[in-house]
Motif scaffolding. Structure first.
Motif, mmCIF file in Angstrom:
data_model
loop_
_atom_site.group_PDB
_atom_site.id
_atom_site.type_symbol
_atom_site.label_atom_id
_atom_site.label_comp_id
_atom_site.label_asym_id
_atom_site.label_seq_id
_atom_site.Cartn_x
_atom_site.Cartn_y
_atom_site.Cartn_z
ATOM 1 N N ARG A 1 -5.373 -0.401 -2.772
ATOM 2 C CA ARG A 1 -5.876 -1.090 -1.462
ATOM 3 C C ARG A 1 -6.818 -2.045 -1.675
ATOM 4 N NH1 ARG A 1 -10.431 2.171 0.126
ATOM 5 N NH2 ARG A 1 -10.700 4.391 -1.262
ATOM 6 N N CYS B 1 -0.841 4.189 4.520
ATOM 7 C CA CYS B 1 -1.494 5.295 4.308
ATOM 8 C C CYS B 1 -0.460 6.451 5.271
ATOM 9 C CB CYS B 1 -2.191 5.272 4.665
ATOM 10 S SG CYS B 1 -3.275 7.060 5.064
ATOM 11 N N GLN C 1 -3.761 -1.328 5.654
ATOM 12 C CA GLN C 1 -4.299 -0.091 4.297
ATOM 13 C C GLN C 1 -3.673 1.145 4.893
ATOM 14 O OE1 GLN C 1 -8.195 -0.010 3.691
ATOM 15 N NE2 GLN C 1 -7.509 -2.087 2.021
ATOM 16 N N ASN D 1 -4.332 6.472 -4.312
ATOM 17 C CA ASN D 1 -4.750 6.352 -3.022
ATOM 18 C C ASN D 1 -3.379 6.631 -3.047
ATOM 19 O OD1 ASN D 1 -5.070 5.527 -0.290
ATOM 20 N ND2 ASN D 1 -3.698 4.031 -0.193
ATOM 21 N N ARG E 1 -11.784 9.523 -0.185
ATOM 22 C CA ARG E 1 -11.894 8.317 0.233
ATOM 23 C C ARG E 1 -13.019 7.359 0.091
ATOM 24 N NH1 ARG E 1 -6.488 8.004 0.584
ATOM 25 N NH2 ARG E 1 -4.798 9.142 1.856
ATOM 26 N N TYR F 1 -11.721 4.438 4.131
ATOM 27 C CA TYR F 1 -11.584 3.000 3.936
ATOM 28 C C TYR F 1 -12.596 1.684 3.842
ATOM 29 C CZ TYR F 1 -6.585 4.465 3.174
ATOM 30 O OH TYR F 1 -5.121 4.762 2.083
ATOM 31 N N SER G 1 -9.080 8.850 6.205
ATOM 32 C CA SER G 1 -8.375 7.709 5.492
ATOM 33 C C SER G 1 -9.625 6.428 6.213
ATOM 34 C CB SER G 1 -7.296 7.552 6.161
ATOM 35 O OG SER G 1 -7.134 8.698 4.942
ATOM 36 N N THR H 1 0.788 -1.258 -0.026
ATOM 37 C CA THR H 1 -0.084 -0.121 0.323
ATOM 38 C C THR H 1 0.646 1.176 0.008
ATOM 39 O OG1 THR H 1 -1.660 -1.131 1.340
ATOM 40 C CG2 THR H 1 -1.748 1.029 1.037
#
Length: 228
Positions: free
Chosen positions: A70, A98, A94, A151, A144, A176, A172, A64
């Motif tokens: 993702r 991130c 993820q 991403n 998102r 997500y 996020s 990721t």
């Protein structure tokens, strides 16, 4: 100015095509018996207990952070662990990815991120940066929720502009979740040949997309009123 009804119809048509295509693709992959990455899961991750879970999260986070979709991590999580645990482990991976990309762009690679973003997105960089800086949580959440976009680019942009970490990461996490659940469902559906998981995944993706569009438009309208 009122939105063009034709554009609304086009957006709805694209949404229906996306949901239908997702359902058809899932059914096709199920008939084919697998997708890229499932052999690795079968040989390394599944039935390996804590070791397998740790390897999955670590590899998923690295992928990721490097820019892998993702959604693919969520799909493999569902394939490996089922919908619930697959969602948990994929979401953890993820978020680690991130945070790593965000921290890299903010603390180490700001100049590298600027060159990469400017080269790939150019004219769209400044407006998006301004929107994120004005409302980091709401704007990040809306972006998102949309099943489009990049991403990694958003992670780098947030770090490059020194966006506050807490609202960015919190938005996020929330943003997500819907797509992570969707693709974990699809992964589980491929493994157990569950047609209802595939159908539910398509419906949830459509809901996520619609909510993201609504939030983004609402956010832009609010900013326009403030500016006026």
């Amino acid at each position: 100015m009122a939105e063009d009804p034709r554009r609304r119809r086009q957006a709805l048509l694209k949404l229906l095509l996306m949901a239908g295509g997702l359902l058809a693709a899932g059914a096709l992959l199920r008939e084919m018996g697998g997708v890229p990455g499932t052999a690795w899961v079968d040989g390394t991750i599944r039935d390996e207990g804590i070791w397998g879970e740790t390897v999955f999260v670590a590899v998923g986070a690295a992928l990721t952070a490097a820019g892998a979709p993702r959604q693919s991590i969520a799909f493999l999580g569902g394939y490996a662990f089922g919908t619930v645990l697959g969602t948990v482990f994929a979401l953890t991976a993820q978020m680690l990815g991130c945070a790593a990309a965000y921290a890299w762009a903010r603390l180490v690679g700001r100049r590298w991120a600027e060159r990469r973003l400017a080269g790939r997105f150019g004219h769209r960089l400044r407006p998006l940066r301004d929107v994120l800086a004005g409302s980091p949580f709401q704007a990040t959440l809306a972006l998102r929720l949309l099943p489009v976009g990049n991403n990694l680019a958003l992670n780098l942009l947030a770090g490059m502009t020194a966006l506050k970490a807490v609202p960015f990461l919190a938005a996020s996490l929330v943003g997500y979740l819907p797509q992570t659940v969707v693709f974990a469902l699809l992964g589980k559906g491929i493994r157990v040949e569950g047609a209802w998981q595939l159908g539910l995944g398509a419906v949830l993706l459509a809901v996520s997309f619609g909510l993201g569009v609504w939030m983004w438009r609402r956010h832009r309208a609010a900013r326009a009123l403030e500016g006026g």
